[in-house]
Design a protein around this motif. Sequence first.
Motif, PDB file in Angstrom:
ATOM      1  N   ILE A 150      37.112  -4.178  30.834  1.00  0.00           N
ATOM      2  CA  ILE A 150      37.505  -3.970  32.226  1.00  0.00           C
ATOM      3  C   ILE A 150      38.368  -5.132  32.712  1.00  0.00           C
ATOM      4  N   GLU A 151      37.988  -6.358  32.370  1.00  0.00           N
ATOM      5  CA  GLU A 151      38.758  -7.527  32.780  1.00  0.00           C
ATOM      6  C   GLU A 151      40.172  -7.480  32.204  1.00  0.00           C
ATOM      7  N   THR A 152      40.290  -7.147  30.929  1.00  0.00           N
ATOM      8  CA  THR A 152      41.608  -7.073  30.298  1.00  0.00           C
ATOM      9  C   THR A 152      42.454  -5.989  30.957  1.00  0.00           C
ATOM     10  N   ALA A 153      41.843  -4.842  31.229  1.00  0.00           N
ATOM     11  CA  ALA A 153      42.572  -3.753  31.880  1.00  0.00           C
ATOM     12  C   ALA A 153      43.064  -4.183  33.260  1.00  0.00           C
ATOM     13  N   ALA A 154      42.202  -4.828  34.027  1.00  0.00           N
ATOM     14  CA  ALA A 154      42.590  -5.250  35.382  1.00  0.00           C
ATOM     15  C   ALA A 154      43.749  -6.242  35.341  1.00  0.00           C
ATOM     16  N   ARG A 155      43.727  -7.125  34.381  1.00  0.00           N
ATOM     17  CA  ARG A 155      44.807  -8.112  34.264  1.00  0.00           C
ATOM     18  C   ARG A 155      46.131  -7.462  33.872  1.00  0.00           C
ATOM     19  N   ARG A 156      46.083  -6.450  33.047  1.00  0.00           N
ATOM     20  CA  ARG A 156      47.305  -5.853  32.523  1.00  0.00           C
ATOM     21  C   ARG A 156      47.880  -4.772  33.433  1.00  0.00           C
ATOM     22  N   LEU A 157      47.130  -4.340  34.429  1.00  0.00           N
ATOM     23  CA  LEU A 157      47.644  -3.340  35.358  1.00  0.00           C
ATOM     24  C   LEU A 157      48.604  -3.973  36.350  1.00  0.00           C
ATOM     25  N   ALA A 158      49.705  -3.295  36.608  1.00  0.00           N
ATOM     26  CA  ALA A 158      50.588  -3.676  37.698  1.00  0.00           C
ATOM     27  C   ALA A 158      49.931  -3.294  39.020  1.00  0.00           C
ATOM     28  N   PRO A 159      50.322  -3.914  40.131  1.00  0.00           N
ATOM     29  CA  PRO A 159      49.775  -3.496  41.431  1.00  0.00           C
ATOM     30  C   PRO A 159      49.966  -1.993  41.649  1.00  0.00           C
ATOM     31  N   GLY A 160      48.892  -1.330  42.034  1.00  0.00           N
ATOM     32  CA  GLY A 160      48.943   0.116  42.231  1.00  0.00           C
ATOM     33  C   GLY A 160      48.732   0.905  40.961  1.00  0.00           C
ATOM     34  N   GLY A 161      48.577   0.213  39.818  1.00  0.00           N
ATOM     35  CA  GLY A 161      48.386   0.910  38.549  1.00  0.00           C
ATOM     36  C   GLY A 161      46.987   1.467  38.400  1.00  0.00           C
ATOM     37  N   TRP A 162      46.852   2.417  37.471  1.00  0.00           N
ATOM     38  CA  TRP A 162      45.599   3.154  37.285  1.00  0.00           C
ATOM     39  C   TRP A 162      44.915   2.783  35.980  1.00  0.00           C
ATOM     40  N   LEU A 163      43.614   2.539  36.051  1.00  0.00           N
ATOM     41  CA  LEU A 163      42.744   2.466  34.876  1.00  0.00           C
ATOM     42  C   LEU A 163      42.068   3.807  34.706  1.00  0.00           C
TER      43      LEU A 163
END
Length: 253
Positions: A150-163
């Motif tokens: 989850i941490e890696t996903a949050a870091r790699r998402l652009a603002p407004g991006g979706w996990l």
Amino acid sequence: MSAVEGLTQDAFLGGRLAIRQPERGYRAGIDPVLLAAAVPAAAGQSVLELGCGVGVASLCLGARVPGLALTGVELQPAYADLARENARANGIALDIVTADLAALPASLRGRGFDHVIANPPYHLRECGSAAPDPGRETALGEATPLALWIETAARRLAPGGWLTLIQRAERLPAVLGAMDTRLGSVELLPLTARLGRPAKLVLLRARKGGKGAFRLHSPLILHEGSRHERDGDSYVPAISDVLRRGAALSWPG
């Protein structure tokens, strides 16, 4: 795992994709197909898959939505090589990075993605026995904590991006507990095999910077009838469209 001894070639999306994967070890089933169908991606967007295996989820998504910039991260070199081979064989551009998601290369750490998708290992390794095949054990037994996914996903998402991820229902507390204020507008879609059965899997999506209220949707039923009564395909029409024709999975409004 440096090599795969035996391989099969399996059809996905009603034969639109031909996927080579290990005869023994971790074998992709319907879970990555459902994951791909649940991603609200549009042409021109970028997608990062964490733990892509042989590439099934990313390739199913690429088959449904042409024009995506697809990247996959895979720890096991042999699976990463198969993902590259499957992408070439199916004519879908997919950049595969062989790396541990806990130590991504600088080329990925400096990028933001419109979507991050994942099908993390389902089992806590302190619970139950390890799989005898090393590839299957790595894919199914948790060595990297869900919190780090989850941490890696949050870091790699652009603002407004979706996990978007798929996980066993019993692991849901760990998934939700790992989320922080960077990820909001969380939605959960439980998946149940049949009417009246408990949900064994959940799809989750969350938006970076999202402010919407938490939403728990009614379960999505996969099979017709309350029990298995005949051989053959018993998927409800909407799920059959996803699995056989590559349709999108519609989240409830």
